[in-house]
Design a protein around this motif. Structure first.
Motif, PDB file in Angstrom:
ATOM      1  N   ARG A  26       0.717  -1.143   0.027  1.00  0.00           N
ATOM      2  CA  ARG A  26      -0.099   0.108  -0.081  1.00  0.00           C
ATOM      3  C   ARG A  26       0.982   1.282  -0.147  1.00  0.00           C
ATOM      4  O   ARG A  26       1.823   1.306   0.864  1.00  0.00           O
ATOM      5  CB  ARG A  26      -0.856   0.099   1.337  1.00  0.00           C
ATOM      6  N   GLY A  27       0.609   2.413  -0.790  1.00  0.00           N
ATOM      7  CA  GLY A  27       1.097   3.331  -0.795  1.00  0.00           C
ATOM      8  C   GLY A  27       2.023   3.532  -2.225  1.00  0.00           C
ATOM      9  O   GLY A  27       2.696   4.549  -2.529  1.00  0.00           O
ATOM     10  N   VAL A  28       2.366   2.368  -2.812  1.00  0.00           N
ATOM     11  CA  VAL A  28       3.106   2.395  -3.957  1.00  0.00           C
ATOM     12  C   VAL A  28       2.300   2.637  -5.253  1.00  0.00           C
ATOM     13  O   VAL A  28       1.323   1.597  -5.293  1.00  0.00           O
ATOM     14  CB  VAL A  28       4.368   1.216  -4.254  1.00  0.00           C
ATOM     15  N   PRO A  29       2.290   3.483  -5.790  1.00  0.00           N
ATOM     16  CA  PRO A  29       1.432   3.573  -7.054  1.00  0.00           C
ATOM     17  C   PRO A  29       1.884   2.854  -8.433  1.00  0.00           C
ATOM     18  O   PRO A  29       2.968   2.397  -8.443  1.00  0.00           O
ATOM     19  CB  PRO A  29       1.525   5.347  -7.449  1.00  0.00           C
ATOM     20  N   ALA A  30       1.009   2.699  -9.345  1.00  0.00           N
ATOM     21  CA  ALA A  30       1.169   2.174 -10.658  1.00  0.00           C
ATOM     22  C   ALA A  30       1.683   3.273 -11.373  1.00  0.00           C
ATOM     23  O   ALA A  30       1.266   4.497 -11.425  1.00  0.00           O
ATOM     24  CB  ALA A  30      -0.250   1.573 -11.203  1.00  0.00           C
ATOM     25  N   ALA A  31       2.470   2.957 -12.413  1.00  0.00           N
ATOM     26  CA  ALA A  31       3.180   3.763 -13.487  1.00  0.00           C
ATOM     27  C   ALA A  31       2.000   4.201 -14.525  1.00  0.00           C
ATOM     28  O   ALA A  31       2.199   5.258 -15.077  1.00  0.00           O
ATOM     29  CB  ALA A  31       4.470   3.333 -13.959  1.00  0.00           C
ATOM     30  N   ARG A  32       1.306   3.214 -14.958  1.00  0.00           N
ATOM     31  CA  ARG A  32       0.300   3.354 -15.960  1.00  0.00           C
ATOM     32  C   ARG A  32      -1.097   3.187 -15.513  1.00  0.00           C
ATOM     33  O   ARG A  32      -1.272   2.538 -14.380  1.00  0.00           O
ATOM     34  CB  ARG A  32       0.584   2.368 -17.133  1.00  0.00           C
ATOM     35  N   PRO A  33      -2.153   3.646 -16.050  1.00  0.00           N
ATOM     36  CA  PRO A  33      -3.352   3.353 -15.620  1.00  0.00           C
ATOM     37  C   PRO A  33      -4.162   1.953 -16.063  1.00  0.00           C
ATOM     38  O   PRO A  33      -4.937   1.467 -15.625  1.00  0.00           O
ATOM     39  CB  PRO A  33      -4.277   4.522 -16.210  1.00  0.00           C
ATOM     40  N   GLU A  34      -3.050   1.207 -16.816  1.00  0.00           N
ATOM     41  CA  GLU A  34      -3.608   0.010 -17.238  1.00  0.00           C
ATOM     42  C   GLU A  34      -2.444  -1.089 -17.122  1.00  0.00           C
ATOM     43  O   GLU A  34      -1.254  -0.563 -16.799  1.00  0.00           O
ATOM     44  CB  GLU A  34      -4.134  -0.188 -18.779  1.00  0.00           C
ATOM     45  N   GLY A  35      -2.738  -2.370 -17.405  1.00  0.00           N
ATOM     46  CA  GLY A  35      -1.594  -3.266 -17.306  1.00  0.00           C
ATOM     47  C   GLY A  35      -1.373  -4.175 -15.957  1.00  0.00           C
ATOM     48  O   GLY A  35      -2.464  -3.676 -15.022  1.00  0.00           O
ATOM     49  N   LEU A  36      -0.605  -4.840 -15.766  1.00  0.00           N
ATOM     50  CA  LEU A  36      -0.310  -5.678 -14.545  1.00  0.00           C
ATOM     51  C   LEU A  36      -0.034  -4.597 -13.327  1.00  0.00           C
ATOM     52  O   LEU A  36      -0.666  -4.846 -12.196  1.00  0.00           O
ATOM     53  CB  LEU A  36       0.551  -6.774 -14.701  1.00  0.00           C
ATOM     54  N   GLY A  37       0.668  -3.630 -13.602  1.00  0.00           N
ATOM     55  CA  GLY A  37       1.084  -2.681 -12.366  1.00  0.00           C
ATOM     56  C   GLY A  37      -0.287  -2.069 -11.813  1.00  0.00           C
ATOM     57  O   GLY A  37      -0.293  -2.032 -10.463  1.00  0.00           O
ATOM     58  N   ALA A  38      -1.090  -1.692 -12.781  1.00  0.00           N
ATOM     59  CA  ALA A  38      -2.428  -0.867 -12.348  1.00  0.00           C
ATOM     60  C   ALA A  38      -3.215  -1.851 -11.587  1.00  0.00           C
ATOM     61  O   ALA A  38      -3.881  -1.606 -10.693  1.00  0.00           O
ATOM     62  CB  ALA A  38      -3.126  -0.325 -13.566  1.00  0.00           C
ATOM     63  N   LEU A  39      -3.185  -3.251 -11.824  1.00  0.00           N
ATOM     64  CA  LEU A  39      -4.013  -4.233 -11.253  1.00  0.00           C
ATOM     65  C   LEU A  39      -3.720  -4.427  -9.797  1.00  0.00           C
ATOM     66  O   LEU A  39      -4.466  -4.730  -8.984  1.00  0.00           O
ATOM     67  CB  LEU A  39      -4.142  -5.400 -12.077  1.00  0.00           C
ATOM     68  N   VAL A  40      -2.275  -4.691  -9.661  1.00  0.00           N
ATOM     69  CA  VAL A  40      -1.742  -5.060  -8.312  1.00  0.00           C
ATOM     70  C   VAL A  40      -1.316  -4.111  -7.559  1.00  0.00           C
ATOM     71  O   VAL A  40      -0.826  -4.409  -6.042  1.00  0.00           O
ATOM     72  CB  VAL A  40      -0.576  -6.162  -8.756  1.00  0.00           C
ATOM     73  N   ALA A  41      -0.914  -2.889  -8.140  1.00  0.00           N
ATOM     74  CA  ALA A  41      -0.243  -1.830  -7.148  1.00  0.00           C
ATOM     75  C   ALA A  41      -1.197  -1.532  -5.993  1.00  0.00           C
ATOM     76  O   ALA A  41      -2.356  -1.079  -6.111  1.00  0.00           O
ATOM     77  CB  ALA A  41       0.240  -0.490  -7.972  1.00  0.00           C
ATOM     78  N   GLY A  42      -0.377  -1.450  -4.477  1.00  0.00           N
ATOM     79  CA  GLY A  42      -1.174  -0.928  -3.462  1.00  0.00           C
ATOM     80  C   GLY A  42      -2.031  -2.030  -2.773  1.00  0.00           C
ATOM     81  O   GLY A  42      -2.949  -1.612  -2.105  1.00  0.00           O
ATOM     82  N   THR A  43      -2.003  -3.240  -3.500  1.00  0.00           N
ATOM     83  CA  THR A  43      -3.117  -4.503  -2.776  1.00  0.00           C
ATOM     84  C   THR A  43      -2.454  -5.029  -1.775  1.00  0.00           C
ATOM     85  O   THR A  43      -3.218  -5.657  -1.046  1.00  0.00           O
ATOM     86  CB  THR A  43      -3.110  -5.381  -4.118  1.00  0.00           C
ATOM     87  N   VAL A  44      -1.311  -5.085  -1.333  1.00  0.00           N
ATOM     88  CA  VAL A  44      -0.782  -5.790  -0.389  1.00  0.00           C
ATOM     89  C   VAL A  44      -0.720  -5.099   1.090  1.00  0.00           C
ATOM     90  O   VAL A  44       0.153  -4.097   1.065  1.00  0.00           O
ATOM     91  CB  VAL A  44       0.715  -6.411  -0.554  1.00  0.00           C
ATOM     92  N   GLY A  45      -1.142  -5.652   2.216  1.00  0.00           N
ATOM     93  CA  GLY A  45      -1.122  -4.945   3.262  1.00  0.00           C
ATOM     94  C   GLY A  45      -0.023  -5.297   4.071  1.00  0.00           C
ATOM     95  O   GLY A  45       0.745  -6.153   3.919  1.00  0.00           O
ATOM     96  N   PRO A  46       0.186  -4.527   5.309  1.00  0.00           N
ATOM     97  CA  PRO A  46       1.435  -5.008   6.356  1.00  0.00           C
ATOM     98  C   PRO A  46       1.530  -6.302   6.914  1.00  0.00           C
ATOM     99  O   PRO A  46       2.537  -6.976   6.985  1.00  0.00           O
ATOM    100  CB  PRO A  46       1.267  -3.800   7.093  1.00  0.00           C
ATOM    101  N   VAL A  47       0.271  -6.810   7.316  1.00  0.00           N
ATOM    102  CA  VAL A  47       0.180  -8.015   7.912  1.00  0.00           C
ATOM    103  C   VAL A  47       0.921  -9.352   6.859  1.00  0.00           C
ATOM    104  O   VAL A  47       1.476  -9.974   7.383  1.00  0.00           O
ATOM    105  CB  VAL A  47      -1.405  -8.392   8.206  1.00  0.00           C
ATOM    106  N   ALA A  48       0.457  -9.193   5.652  1.00  0.00           N
ATOM    107  CA  ALA A  48       0.862 -10.126   4.851  1.00  0.00           C
ATOM    108  C   ALA A  48       2.519 -10.020   4.515  1.00  0.00           C
ATOM    109  O   ALA A  48       3.083 -11.071   4.275  1.00  0.00           O
ATOM    110  CB  ALA A  48       0.302  -9.912   3.427  1.00  0.00           C
ATOM    111  N   LEU A  49       2.775  -8.807   4.512  1.00  0.00           N
ATOM    112  CA  LEU A  49       4.469  -8.485   4.422  1.00  0.00           C
ATOM    113  C   LEU A  49       4.939  -9.090   5.625  1.00  0.00           C
ATOM    114  O   LEU A  49       6.082  -9.712   5.277  1.00  0.00           O
ATOM    115  CB  LEU A  49       4.615  -6.865   4.165  1.00  0.00           C
TER     116      LEU A  49
END
Length: 257
Positions: free
Chosen positions: A163-186
């Motif tokens: 969370r807090g890391v943005p995607a560089a593009r509005p589409e693609g894999l980066g946009a799908l997964v950016a900011g989706t993982v919380g601290p507990v999982a990490l």
């Protein structure tokens, strides 16, 4: 969406994203993506078991360097070479000293530039040399080392998707997964991968977890640089993270004091 369905979709997405295992596709949305990225280290551990099997089997039949080279090739086959492609594209973009859209345009080009070629050669050489050394260790230590390094590479992706890391593009894999993982999982993923590395260096139970921690720290620093230059993460950046962390962990596991 029921929790069971979301978990199943996440597992399928994790397997299809990080491996070539024949798994039926499921729902693909940000909820499933978050689960998939959190489970990435588990997929890495599974791949690590397969790769360790290849290494140890071939090491009993051929010289360690040959076994290591084939194992590196098997790793590329099991992941379609996508992470290596992402490494080359990311290094080319960052090596151009361009920013934003101009750098992202370089990443889209199908050719590989000189920076990308050098990065691929160095990473593949280091991985092969490290695996050749690991092939000489006891089977439990070699298994633990390959599993830890492969899982750590995918844990790096979870950190890149925190969370807090943005995607560089509005589409693609980066946009799908950016900011989706919380601290507990990490935290849970880091603890699990560090624990798996304890047995990787006989007589030095601290060296494996230290190698994992150091590799992740370097990856976080490189990620910050990529976000400054590119504006966020992309699928190529995630692939580069896998290869950088995996290589650094291998390197840390074979260093001797």
């Amino acid at each position: 969406m029921p929790a069971e369905s979301r978990l199943a979709d996440g597992v399928r997405l994790a397997l299809t994203t990080f491996s070539t295992l024949p798994v039926p596709a499921g729902r693909v949305d940000r909820a499933a993506a978050g689960t998939a990225m959190a489970l990435a280290p588990a997929v890495g551990a599974l791949l690590g078991v397969l790769l360790a099997g290849v290494l140890l089997l071939l090491a009993a039949l051929a010289p360690p360097l040959v076994a290591a080279g084939v194992t590196v090739g098997a790793a590329a086959l099991l992941t379609r070479g996508l992470h290596l492609d992402g490494l080359a594209d990311t290094v080319d973009a960052l090596g151009s000293y361009r920013r934003g859209a101009a750098a992202l345009e370089i990443m889209k080009k199908p050719d590989v530039g000189p920076f990308g070629v050098v990065a691929l050669v160095v990473v593949l050489l280091v991985q092969t040399a490290a695996l050749a050394e690991l092939a000489l260790r006891s089977r439990p230590a070699a298994l633990a080392a390959v599993v830890a390094a492969t899982a750590a590479g995918r844990l790096g992706v979870a950190f890149a998707c925190r969370r807090g890391v943005p995607a560089a593009r509005p589409e693609g894999l980066g946009a799908l997964v950016a900011g989706t993982v919380g601290p507990v999982a990490l935290v849970a993923g880091t603890a699990a991968v560090a624990l798996s590395a304890v047995a990787a260096v006989p007589g030095r139970p601290w060296q494996g977890p230290l190698a994992v921690g150091a590799a992740l720290a370097v990856a976080v620093g490189l990620l910050r640089h990529a976000v400054r230059r590119l504006g966020g993460v992309t699928g190529d950046v995630l692939g580069a993270t896998v290869e950088v962390v995996t290589t650094l962990v291998y390197l840390g596991l074979v260093l001797s004091g």
